[in-house]
Design an enzyme around this catalytic site. Structure first.
Site, PDB file in Angstrom:
ATOM      1  N   HIS A  68       0.843  -1.200   0.000  1.00  0.00           N
ATOM      2  CA  HIS A  68       0.000   0.000   0.000  1.00  0.00           C
ATOM      3  C   HIS A  68       0.882   1.255   0.000  1.00  0.00           C
ATOM      4  O   HIS A  68       0.718   2.151  -0.836  1.00  0.00           O
ATOM      5  CB  HIS A  68      -0.893  -0.059   1.247  1.00  0.00           C
ATOM      6  CG  HIS A  68      -1.681   1.183   1.526  1.00  0.00           C
ATOM      7  ND1 HIS A  68      -3.054   1.198   1.579  1.00  0.00           N
ATOM      8  CD2 HIS A  68      -1.295   2.463   1.788  1.00  0.00           C
ATOM      9  CE1 HIS A  68      -3.468   2.425   1.852  1.00  0.00           C
ATOM     10  NE2 HIS A  68      -2.424   3.214   1.996  1.00  0.00           N
ATOM     11  N   GLU A  69       1.835   1.270   0.925  1.00  0.00           N
ATOM     12  CA  GLU A  69       2.669   2.452   1.080  1.00  0.00           C
ATOM     13  C   GLU A  69       3.598   2.659  -0.121  1.00  0.00           C
ATOM     14  O   GLU A  69       3.804   3.774  -0.579  1.00  0.00           O
ATOM     15  CB  GLU A  69       3.474   2.326   2.381  1.00  0.00           C
ATOM     16  CG  GLU A  69       3.825   3.640   3.029  1.00  0.00           C
ATOM     17  CD  GLU A  69       2.620   4.528   3.230  1.00  0.00           C
ATOM     18  OE1 GLU A  69       2.732   5.712   2.918  1.00  0.00           O
ATOM     19  OE2 GLU A  69       1.546   4.042   3.675  1.00  0.00           O
ATOM     20  N   HIS A  72       1.869   4.401  -3.045  1.00  0.00           N
ATOM     21  CA  HIS A  72       1.855   5.867  -2.893  1.00  0.00           C
ATOM     22  C   HIS A  72       3.182   6.445  -3.400  1.00  0.00           C
ATOM     23  O   HIS A  72       3.220   7.399  -4.169  1.00  0.00           O
ATOM     24  CB  HIS A  72       1.767   6.264  -1.417  1.00  0.00           C
ATOM     25  CG  HIS A  72       0.417   6.118  -0.788  1.00  0.00           C
ATOM     26  ND1 HIS A  72      -0.717   6.663  -1.314  1.00  0.00           N
ATOM     27  CD2 HIS A  72       0.042   5.511   0.362  1.00  0.00           C
ATOM     28  CE1 HIS A  72      -1.736   6.387  -0.517  1.00  0.00           C
ATOM     29  NE2 HIS A  72      -1.309   5.689   0.502  1.00  0.00           N
TER      30      HIS A  72
HETATM   31 ZN   LIG Z   1      -2.206   5.214   2.337  1.00  0.00          ZN
END
Ligand SMILES: [Zn+2]
Length: 373
Positions: A68-69, A72
């Site tokens: 997820h990170e 980004h």
């Molecule tokens: Zn996030």
């Protein structure tokens, strides 16, 4: 505070760190999976199966948070925003961007990349759980839990309170409409604080109705969100005050200097105790050799103070962080905070022409915010 932790390697050239709190929460997650969820849902499992599945599930969950990170960060990098590092907490991470996005469109894409990744991962795990036949029961159990937790992660992060992903989505939309980043941040972080308070209230209510573990979790998350929202707005306001002002406006030029051959005892007695200053440039033949601070001195045992010289104990110029006179004050604040230091020499053409300290910045900020300009 968000960059504390231990280094665990790199992915796509981005250094990854684990925050200290991660270890505590990791143990809690393993424990609640093993002793709670798995042993209740699958009572026929042996203790070993529960523990191994619990640990494996927690590690995979950590991998999902990392994915997820990373998404980004990869979207940010693709838009030309360098990422300094990623620090992981168990329920999320913080990407240390070198700068904030310059256009709302970039922020919107960056913010959406994370929750979309979690949603996709959740879908994949649930698909494995649902469709693939003949998978051992403990793998099915892992997939089921990981599927829902990822969907929960996507849902939680899309809550429209800054600095959560959803809050960034909200901010980018407001910013795009009003063209005013500060106003957009203020609104989005106020929504974040509001949601934080709401979660705390719901959490406390749940504790009163007996669901005290879930209530406690919710109240804790609410408190965390309220804090994060308030501090991200403060940080932006701070940068707003400092932005556009240069080091040369604020640096001090009248500072006492010391010679490298005097002893620690001498500098303490004759300079520090009398002037109250914590930091002195060490100069010989008009050339700055380094800096000696109260920290350098405290590292030397008191018994050696009359034997050691300033030259032996100082931090040499080559090892010092420094700034140029034309540098922006936001850069100074960043360097001081990142390196946890109190002052920086101002260097021009390899000469020290002044000093700039945290105190200088603080009084600058407090005067300006008191006058509201
Ligand atoms: Zn996030």
């Amino acid at each position: 505070m968000l960059t504390e932790g231990i280094s665990i390697g790199k992915a796509f050239g981005i250094p990854l760190r684990l925050h200290y709190s991660w270890f505590i929460i990791f143990v809690l997650v393993v424990w609640s999976l093993t002793a709670g969820y798995f042993s209740v849902t699958y009572p026929h499992w042996s203790l070993a199966t529960s523990i191994i599945t619990g640990v494996a599930t927690s590690l995979l969950f950590f991998g999902c948070v990392l994915a997820h990170e990373l998404m980004h960060s990869l979207v940010a990098q693709a838009a030309g925003i360098p990422i300094r590092s990623i620090t992981l907490f168990i329920f999320g991470g913080v990407s240390q961007m070198v700068e904030e996005p310059k256009q709302p469109g970039v922020e919107l894409r960056m913010a959406l990349a994370g929750p979309l990744t979690s949603l996709a991962l959740g879908g994949i795990f649930l698909a494995i759980w649902y469709w693939i036949a003949g998978v051992p029961e403990f793998i099915k159990a892992m997939c089921f839990w990981l599927g829902w937790i990822n969907i929960f992660l996507a849902g939680f992060n899309i809550i429209p309170g800054f600095p959560l992903d959803g809050g960034r989505v909200l901010r980018s939309l407001l910013w795009w409409r009003s063209k005013d980043l500060r106003r957009a941040t203020r609104i989005a972080s106020n929504v974040g604080r509001g949601i934080g308070y709401l979660l705390i209230i719901i959490g406390i209510a749940m504790i009163f109705f007996g669901a005290w573990i879930n209530g406690l979790w919710l109240a804790f998350i609410g408190w965390f969100l309220e804090n994060a929202a308030a501090s991200s707005y403060r940080q932006l306001a701070l940068q707003d005050i400092l932005k556009g002002h240069r080091v040369s406006e604020l640096m001090t030029q009248d500072y006492p200097i010391v010679q490298p051959e005097i002893t620690i005892q001498q500098i303490v007695n004759e300079q520090m105790l009398t002037s109250g200053r914590r930091c002195f440039p060490v100069v010989q033949h008009n050339k700055v050799l380094g800096l000696i601070t109260i920290h350098d001195i405290k590292a030397v045992p008191r018994a050696q103070w009359s034997a050691k010289t300033v030259g032996e104990v100082m931090t040499p110029l080559a090892k010092l962080k420094s700034v140029g006179p034309d540098e922006d004050l936001t850069t100074v604040l960043r360097i001081l905070t990142e390196n946890n230091i109190n002052q920086l020499p101002v260097v021009k053409d390899s000469n020290v022409i002044g000093m700039i300290a945290r105190d200088n910045l603080l009084s600058f900020i407090s005067v300006r915010s008191e006058l509201g300009s």
